[in-house]
Design an enzyme around this catalytic site. Structure first.
Site, PDB file in Angstrom:
ATOM      1  N   SER A   1     -44.242 -18.076   8.475  1.00 52.12           N
ATOM      2  CA  SER A   1     -42.794 -18.180   9.290  1.00 52.12           C
ATOM      3  C   SER A   1     -42.487 -20.370   9.097  1.00 52.12           C
ATOM      4  O   SER A   1     -43.373 -20.697   9.503  1.00 52.12           O
ATOM      5  CB  SER A   1     -43.010 -17.764  10.362  1.00 52.12           C
ATOM      6  OG  SER A   1     -42.374 -18.583  11.230  1.00 52.12           O
TER       7      SER A   1
ATOM      8  N   ARG B   1     -12.840   0.703 -28.495  1.00 51.12           N
ATOM      9  CA  ARG B   1     -13.332  -0.385 -27.786  1.00 51.12           C
ATOM     10  C   ARG B   1     -12.557  -0.149 -26.053  1.00 51.12           C
ATOM     11  O   ARG B   1     -11.792  -0.646 -26.554  1.00 51.12           O
ATOM     12  CB  ARG B   1     -13.374  -2.052 -28.331  1.00 51.12           C
ATOM     13  CG  ARG B   1     -14.423  -1.455 -29.967  1.00 51.12           C
ATOM     14  CD  ARG B   1     -15.566  -2.816 -30.183  1.00 51.12           C
ATOM     15  NE  ARG B   1     -14.327  -2.944 -31.108  1.00 51.12           N
ATOM     16  CZ  ARG B   1     -13.664  -4.496 -31.515  1.00 51.12           C
ATOM     17  NH1 ARG B   1     -13.916  -5.889 -29.724  1.00 51.12           N
ATOM     18  NH2 ARG B   1     -12.924  -5.008 -32.357  1.00 51.12           N
TER      19      ARG B   1
ATOM     20  N   LYS C   1     -47.740 -16.188  12.367  1.00 48.50           N
ATOM     21  CA  LYS C   1     -47.415 -15.208  11.731  1.00 48.50           C
ATOM     22  C   LYS C   1     -47.787 -14.903  10.244  1.00 48.50           C
ATOM     23  O   LYS C   1     -48.438 -15.702   9.164  1.00 48.50           O
ATOM     24  CB  LYS C   1     -46.318 -15.490  10.667  1.00 48.50           C
ATOM     25  CG  LYS C   1     -45.295 -14.471  11.777  1.00 48.50           C
ATOM     26  CD  LYS C   1     -45.170 -13.267  12.049  1.00 48.50           C
ATOM     27  CE  LYS C   1     -43.405 -12.507  12.521  1.00 48.50           C
ATOM     28  NZ  LYS C   1     -42.586 -12.831  11.402  1.00 48.50           N
TER      29      LYS C   1
ATOM     30  N   ASN D   1     -47.028 -12.714   7.085  1.00 51.12           N
ATOM     31  CA  ASN D   1     -45.426 -11.336   6.383  1.00 51.12           C
ATOM     32  C   ASN D   1     -46.109 -10.709   5.693  1.00 51.12           C
ATOM     33  O   ASN D   1     -46.475 -11.523   4.252  1.00 51.12           O
ATOM     34  CB  ASN D   1     -43.850 -12.487   6.123  1.00 51.12           C
ATOM     35  CG  ASN D   1     -43.574 -13.012   7.443  1.00 51.12           C
ATOM     36  OD1 ASN D   1     -43.851 -12.040   9.275  1.00 51.12           O
ATOM     37  ND2 ASN D   1     -43.006 -13.645   8.217  1.00 51.12           N
TER      38      ASN D   1
END
Lengths: 447, 447, 447, 447
Positions: free
Chosen positions: D272, D311, D278, D280
């Site tokens: 973090s 086309r 943290k 994650n």
């Protein structure tokens, strides 16, 4: 309450009925009956219980509206359904009621029922697809040498044949169907895993029972339950969406060719509530409507694939309506496409007239290539562009302009110049492409 | 045939019935009655004709299934519907039958009927939305000081309050509703333009009649017909899809907080067909299912906006089912969301326990900021990271580890260190944010 | 490596550059500089630190490719960016480096930067939208009485004016822009909430700092951080998608009107690599390409709204590219639309010729209404349908057929019959609708 | 300007570079060189021209930004590209310049270049997929007997093994890859049809040249040009979207299992910007972001399939960016998935602890089935539900509660009751399912 009207342009009764309450209850009952029979076969439940469950499995005795209402409390219709079935069996034989839904989980019955409904709904679609393909092959053959404008970015290009155009329609449609048929076949898979997908209540006999249930239902027995592995169903939705859009390629072209100013083909058509002169491309409209609906269904289904752990919260709960929607949409589209092709009138004269109405400028490319090898592309393009401008100014045809040009008329043999605006001699490989595509299509259709 | 079962987890009878055959026929009749009355008012048709048309307009005399079947031939249900109405009027008064649907086009009646059904369906949704908002406001107030883990990327972050979390839910939901309510209000527009949108058959009186029809139906009269300008309906679908996903933000959080391992909230919940211990987040599942369906509906509707010329071929023809689908999906979602919130049990004790279970490491940021002003972020982060590692090794809480560290314990006053793991003193502006959001929400709800 | 070529038909350099590495880094730096300045203002960090951070904020010193590469490890570009900025500040003043990104979280800087880039990109789009609207208003006025075929389901309906058609284009485009402009304005919101959205590190001063940062950046200060409340951005994407499709309604019509067989309008146009005669609707193609891309972007954005807890895992991480895609797509579409309209050549003669080419049958509705009041709709329709068939057989015009019919010629005054095929007298409220729509459009454009 | 930063979480440089300006120009040059060589082979153009074109085909001499800018005027990058190539060839040999792009159309070179870039980009993806599958197989084998909670609707269900869970992940991923690999292989098709898809300028030699070009480029030669038949590319986009979502099934589960409160697995993880504690699930976030983007890409691609005539105007013009987007998104997802699995730490102890933390109630189903055969499901469920309630009240484990119940303890043998809460004896067919799935996976991977 019935609500067919609001869906009338995106569904047909035939396909919609394959997902009716009766059809769904019926399919759920088939699962429970097959499960009980398989379990009786392996001595897990008494044979009498399997018989009683089979006797109780009469669609008309189930109150679908009530089951639907209760379904929301438990986030599955299986719980009120199993409760109702158990009550029915108890009325026949109290002891047998003990063995209803033995070892299975809610999702087993709901997923299997969905697979069964899907199978039935798509059988009718396949039949219509084959009829459509056959008619398109005939149409292509009938117009192998019908010349028309090729059109690119909605502007006249060099000539093609209507036979080639139709071949490319059916080629795309059949390619998409092959893919859908493969996905549908892969999705004909039993769901039977119990609470966490291990068939724990069946002990050592889980796989035997699973195989027997699959056999009884005519479904493939998977390597493992697929409670949270939804790729097969996503592939069904995606490939049917692509099929619908392949039909819409044709319908879009028809609606353009049917414009009053073009007038090269005409649907049987529909009328107007107020304008008596109107002939509308009604079948095209219905096919195109299906194609406008389809991409979002694919997005919803793919988006729901990330399902949590052994069974999901949410993603699973919206799949059945989306599967139904794409199947019903496909049924609507193929039905309309078949009507479109069956009633199609083709005007080779109008096709020729539209070629002629270009005043020959669509052969400017041809002239450019004829000149370019000698004087180079840039110089050729410059001279040809001048000739186009002169023709537009003089009102003469492009060919006349070229043939009367002191410069251009001397650069090429007069026989070549005389043939310049003959579409038949500027079709290149059109016919060979047409034949190759039809050969592919034919080889992909089972006898 | 009925088919409610397959839609049971994505619809409620209440909302679905607003698009039933009876409701649609009823709304179509309302248009025709109002048109005739307006035209009689301006002397365009005889008053007796308007009366006869009004008398004929009894829903139960129309065979919706037959109209639905015929609709496909003309690519509109309006033609068989007008034919049936004309026949009914003729039975009452032959002369009056001449004046049915006078000057209008198919799309006028179908679009207006869709708008009327939409209006009725969404009234019930709005009522549920308001009840939901009110309960969420109460819930937020009740838990203004209930502390819990903030979680980012599903990992513990710094603490928040449950009151703030709920306020952010209701803030997002009400923002989305404001947008949807605006779009719904803008879509309450009469369609009445005649064949090409000029009301030519009404000569000079077109605008007068148009205004009178709008007034009679309680709809806005637009600046011009919107046969091929579908932005209003697209905005309805998009904004309801966003609303559904705002509900799903809450439902997703609830389903996560209700995990057995987290245990901070619990829905009233649903059971399992086989596992008696189960308490499932059934209402969350239904909301999340709606959210998985919604994005595709928006994609379909936006994709169909490119409608050709004065009235389209295809794009228009698929709109009604998509509008119905998003409305029904929204009705299902808001109903489930209201049930979810009404039955929600909250456990402040579990919330506190989950904070404590982190061993205080969530206050690492706090310590870092306390240290960083003095020694810099990098050095602070290094020391804090070491302390986290030591705490994980020693099994002590982060705070104890810090307070026993020879280095760290001297860098900050002991009162600060003693309070380090107190969540109440690390909530920042949580309560002020909560109050600001609720003030916004309250100001947006009409008394 | 550069990769503009593959995007060349769905982007313009101007809009794409608003999301270039330099623009994104620049916007991230603006956030950090404003945050530091605001924190210095409130005495949270030293003024010298704010100055040092401002000095370090020079885009060219940041290695975007390296930050992009590192971003994947942390699932956010903010972490390597803050590290790089801290290193830059340290080079200027080691103490100041302590205060970089003080109290903020990764998502604060990334979201705010996205909002700033969005704002800059859309300013250019708005300017082009206004120019487009102005030209369309002029075009509508210039063709207020230019008559042309109305067309429904791609078939001739009753007449309209080109002025009305253009008014409806610009009406839809401006309605969609109003909605987009509102959504864009609502999205001009600062993100500044810290780790869990409480601004805990700023203690009591969180709201003051937040307001000061917003003021410095010219953004709205929200009631609370919106880390996991993404409705504002979803509304931006949806409403721009609708705007693009409103442009495509026009472009689709132009491409149809420009068909060689219709020939009523022509773009400046583009050429072919091989066919010198070709004039392609190049600008229409680019607008239509944008419209084909847009619905999926809306679906992706809505689908990602269900974001977990205080900051999401996944949903958030894909938003920036989707926001960029819709903005770039919109920029491409409005640029091409402006070119389309600026170079548009209109042929009133061809419009008239196409009316005439219908042989008058488009007035069949008119005759039906003239007759119906007397003899009833059914009988009138029968006679008119016969007359259409006779005219198609005889090759005479519908009017001549009617005027020579022994039955029909006596049923209406000869003056009425003589005027039957005069489009000017069957335009109904076309001009009044046109004026009403333009009045709406004008009232919605700020002076 | 470079713009990699905004895409950093949805792309990797490796895959993105396969669509860089240099890669695209390179692929376009390959087409032109192969075309010239094939035409020289068949005597259509002079061998010297083919040599000169080959000599001129040096990527670094082309100004991609300029070509991109000019592309918008013609709605194709091919025209300015061919002009630039012609100029380059002219510099080498003026006569040879006449023969550049001989007989081909713009879309031939652009489509073929896209196919070539697609092929190169996906080779790297396939390699990563194989590495991923291999690691998942190993992981499943290593945890064949690691017991953990099965979880349904995010609530504890009956036990499974982690080995089974991983097998189901890899099973779904490999099923999706097989489908994608098939679609990619089908899409390796040359585009070479000339202006209207007939190769008219090549007269009788069209098919020969076409085959020779395909052979030189290592592509399949199709039955006919596919200028307006886009099903192959749509299938590529759809099947890659499904593959990405199959990866996301795994990533979603990992992010849930990695929650602090669950703690059963952990990614290597990211940090973090502000919270040192943290860890994650960064890789999961990147995979999930890809899955949130993918459904919209499928919707866009399917929606663009309805291409006009020979086309299209619009549909074609947006395909290349969408194809690039899904490929780049897939590359990002598989790279992150491989990192996720490579760094995954698994905690069998936590898995066991979470089973134990349920207090045995997850064996309620087991007890119900043990009792039901004797006393019926309803009565069994009633007794078991009472036991669960008693256990929750008393704080005893479910097993202890049952064993101490005067009623229940007498209904089953004590050995059975003693084993009631042993997960190892309630795994049913988990191991056999695991082995079956891995056998399928292994059989689908080429040696």
């Amino acid at each position: 309450m019935e609500s067919r009207l609001i869906d009338s342009l995106v569904s047909t009764p035939e396909t919609a009925d394959a997902f009716s309450d009766a059809a769904v209850i019926g399919a759920m009952l088939e699962f429970e009956v097959a499960l009980a029979a398989a379990e009786a076969e392996y001595g897990i439940i008494p044979p009498a219980a399997a018989d009683a469950i089979a006797s109780a499995a009469t669609v008309e005795h189930f109150d679908a509206a009530d089951i639907a209402r209760q379904a929301r409390t438990q986030a599955t219709p299986a719980i009120p359904f199993v409760r109702a079935l158990t009550a029915r069996v108890r009325g026949i034989d109290a002891t047998s009621a003990r063995f209803v839904h033995w070892g299975a989980t809610s999702q087993d019955v709901v997923d299997t029922a969905l697979v069964l409904c899907l199978s039935r709904a798509t059988a009718g679609i396949e039949a219509k697809h084959r009829a459509l393909a056959a008619r398109l092959i005939d149409l292509s053959e009938a117009h192998a040498s019908t010349m028309m404008l090729g059109r690119t970015l909605l502007q006249p290009a060099t000539p093609i044949t209507f036979g080639l155009k139709v071949a490319l329609w059916v080629g795309g449609i059949c390619r998409a169907w092959r893919s859908a048929a493969h996905a549908l076949s892969e999705a004909q898979v039993l769901q039977c895993g119990g609470a966490a997908g291990t068939l724990a209540p069946l002990g050592e006999q889980g796989l035997d029972v699973q195989r027997a249930v699959a056999r009884r239902l005519g479904l493939t027995c998977p390597s493992a339950p697929w409670h949270a592995e939804r790729g097969r169903l996503a592939a069904v939705v995606n490939s049917l969406a692509v099929y619908v859009c392949a039909l819409a390629k044709m319908a879009g072209d028809v609606s353009l060719l049917m414009q009053a100013e073009v007038g090269e083909v005409a649907e049987q058509g529909g009328g107007s509530s107020t304008m008596p002169h109107k002939l509308n491309p009604s079948s095209s409209a219905i096919v195109l409507a299906a194609a406008d609906r389809a991409p979002g269904l694919a997005a919803s289904m793919i988006g729901a694939m990330r399902q949590e752990h052994e069974r999901a919260v949410g993603g699973w709960h919206m799949e059945a309506p989306v599967v139904r929607d794409i199947v019903v949409t496909t049924g609507s589209a193929v039905t309309a496409a078949l009507e479109l092709v069956s009633g199609l009138r083709v005007s080779p004269a109008a096709m020729r007239a539209n070629i002629d109405a270009t005043g020959g400028v669509i052969f400017a490319e041809r002239l450019t290539f004829l000149l370019a090898a000698g004087i180079g592309r840039d110089e050729a393009a410059r001279l040809v562009t001048e000739a186009i401008a002169s023709a537009r100014e003089s009102g003469r045809s492009f060919g006349d302009e070229v043939r009367s040009s002191p410069v251009l008329s001397t650069m090429l043999p007069s026989a070549v110049l005389a043939d310049l605006e003959n579409p038949a001699s500027y079709l290149g490989s059109a016919e060979r492409f047409r034949q190759q595509v039809l050969a592919d299509v034919r080889s992909s259709i089972p006898a």
